[in-house]
Design a protein around this motif. Structure first.
Motif, PDB file in Angstrom:
ATOM      1  N   GLY A   1      57.700  55.192  32.787  1.00  0.00           N
ATOM      2  CA  GLY A   1      58.081  53.898  32.434  1.00  0.00           C
ATOM      3  C   GLY A   1      57.006  52.938  33.229  1.00  0.00           C
ATOM      4  N   THR A   2      57.226  52.972  34.680  1.00  0.00           N
ATOM      5  CA  THR A   2      56.236  52.372  35.393  1.00  0.00           C
ATOM      6  C   THR A   2      55.525  52.964  36.389  1.00  0.00           C
ATOM      7  N   THR A   3      54.278  52.639  37.012  1.00  0.00           N
ATOM      8  CA  THR A   3      53.735  53.444  38.125  1.00  0.00           C
ATOM      9  C   THR A   3      53.351  52.474  39.291  1.00  0.00           C
ATOM     10  N   GLN A   4      53.094  53.074  40.418  1.00  0.00           N
ATOM     11  CA  GLN A   4      52.770  52.282  41.418  1.00  0.00           C
ATOM     12  C   GLN A   4      51.969  53.195  42.164  1.00  0.00           C
ATOM     13  N   ALA A   5      50.778  52.667  42.635  1.00  0.00           N
ATOM     14  CA  ALA A   5      49.983  53.494  43.459  1.00  0.00           C
ATOM     15  C   ALA A   5      50.039  53.180  44.746  1.00  0.00           C
ATOM     16  N   ILE A   6      49.860  54.342  45.649  1.00  0.00           N
ATOM     17  CA  ILE A   6      49.993  54.154  47.362  1.00  0.00           C
ATOM     18  C   ILE A   6      48.875  54.781  47.922  1.00  0.00           C
ATOM     19  N   GLY A   7      48.327  54.338  49.012  1.00  0.00           N
ATOM     20  CA  GLY A   7      47.287  54.599  49.514  1.00  0.00           C
ATOM     21  C   GLY A   7      47.463  55.581  50.727  1.00  0.00           C
ATOM     22  N   TYR A   8      46.760  56.573  50.974  1.00  0.00           N
ATOM     23  CA  TYR A   8      47.268  57.364  52.357  1.00  0.00           C
ATOM     24  C   TYR A   8      47.290  56.640  53.515  1.00  0.00           C
ATOM     25  N   GLY A   9      48.341  56.711  54.140  1.00  0.00           N
ATOM     26  CA  GLY A   9      48.871  56.031  55.474  1.00  0.00           C
ATOM     27  C   GLY A   9      49.547  54.843  55.369  1.00  0.00           C
ATOM     28  N   GLU A  10      49.835  54.372  53.761  1.00  0.00           N
ATOM     29  CA  GLU A  10      50.593  52.873  53.683  1.00  0.00           C
ATOM     30  C   GLU A  10      52.093  53.440  53.440  1.00  0.00           C
ATOM     31  N   ARG A  11      52.734  52.490  54.217  1.00  0.00           N
ATOM     32  CA  ARG A  11      54.173  52.645  54.443  1.00  0.00           C
ATOM     33  C   ARG A  11      54.804  51.744  53.160  1.00  0.00           C
TER      34      ARG A  11
END
Ligand code: ZN
Ligand code: ZN
Length: 343
Positions: free
Chosen positions: A71-81
């Motif tokens: 449905g939706t996507t969200q990218a997260i970087g290594y180490g990001e809270r």
């Protein structure tokens, strides 16, 4: 009342669920919110409402399933809270394939790390495994028997190149899983100075060019499709393991069948697959890697998923750790953990 680990992550029919954060990790059925460790198809499925994963994992899922995979996507970087409900999550490199992550979940001061698949061995195609100290460590167990020692992958590459030099009139066909293993194999060949074009089975082309686009040095790649028998003489070609025993191989001059997998440590496996040149190269930690990692996390409690759970649970208990198997149904359909299923 303080939280117990089971209050943070619990096993449900859809897989590992975080109640305080209202999400699942690598769910095996469609859920509202999924956190995905990596893009292998047994961990990353299509059809979730919202997906949180690294950019590479999202891209690889899109390549395989198409634009509407979630449905939706969200990218997260290594180490990001990222705060989700009453939990905070961070992603850390798992060293398994491009974009692969361990997911750390913190709630009420307790930290649980779900490692997905991982290896603590250098790999030119992905970020190195990061050790994340935690209270509870959820580990895979694909190669969790002392017999599994993967050794140095460079020695296996040398074995392949020795055979190529020995049989210049033949082609070398290497079976390798199309996400991760294939690209690592090419990168390992380039690292030792092999500069000839590497030929690719059609099933590998999209993912391999994605890796190249992300800056992984893979050198000159050519499609097997359209190449003549003469073109393929003396070359190395990479194909999915299933293609090794296919009519597809008839286009190659006297092909030498090789297979790059942790299972190639077991000779009977190589024979069973009709493999002439077994290459012990795995994207999973071997027995030594698993127990060293478990000890180094400092976790007092270990949950063990897919693979040879019993030996690893036993090892943990003898070391005074609390340990239990998580019997998740539906993992192990792709990459090395899928070899069992292929029989
Ligand atoms: Zn995997
Ligand atoms: Zn797996």
């Amino acid at each position: 009342m303080s939280m117990r680990p089971e209050d943070i992550l619990a096993l449900t029919p859809s897989g590992i669920c975080c109640k305080p954060g209202s999400f699942h990790i690598d769910p095996t059925r469609p859920v509202e919110r999924a956190l995905i460790t990596h893009a292998h198809s047994d961990h990353a499925r299509a059809g979730h409402g919202a997906v949180l994963a690294t950019q590479e994992t999202l891209d690889l899922m899109r390549l395989r399933y198409g634009d509407g995979f979630a449905g939706t996507t969200q990218a997260i970087g290594y180490g990001e809270r990222v705060k989700l409900g009453n939990a905070e999550v961070t992603f850390h490199p798992a060293g398994h394939v491009l974009g692969s992550a361990q997911i750390a979940v913190v709630a009420d001061g307790l930290r649980v790390v779900a490692s997905g698949d991982y290896k603590n061995v250098a790999d030119p195609t992905c970020a190195p495994f990061e050790l994340v100290p935690c209270d509870v460590f959820i580990t895979e167990a694909t190669f969790a028997l002392p017999v599994f020692r993967h050794g140095d992958p460079d020695e296996q590459i040398a074995k392949l190149l020795h055979s190529v030099a020995l049989f210049p009139e033949r082609a070398h066909l290497v079976g390798a899983y199309s996400l991760g293993k294939a690209q690592r194999l090419i990168a390992l060949l380039r690292k030792v100075g092999y500069e000839a074009p590497v030929y690719l089975h059609g099933a590998m082309e999209k993912i391999t060019s994605y890796y190249a686009g992300r800056g992984v040095a893979l050198g000159e790649l050519r499609a097997v499709r359209g190449a003549s028998k003469a073109d393929l003489t003396g070359t190395i070609a990479i194909c999915p393991p299933g293609a090794l025993n296919d009519v597809w191989t008839r286009r190659f001059p006297e092909p030498v069948a090789a297979f790059a997998s942790g299972w190639m440590r077991v000779r009977a496996r190589a024979r069973q697959h009709g493999v002439e040149l077994p290459l012990v190269i795995s994207d999973h930690a071997d027995w030594g890697g698993l127990i060293a990692t478990i000890a180094a996390t400092g976790a007092g409690e270990i949950w063990v998923t897919h693979g040879q759970e019993d030996a690893l649970v036993h090892w943990c208990v003898t070391r005074g750790l609390k340990a239990r198997p998580l019997d998740i149904v539906g993992y192990g359909d792709e990459d090395d953990d899928g070899d069992e299923a292929q029989g």
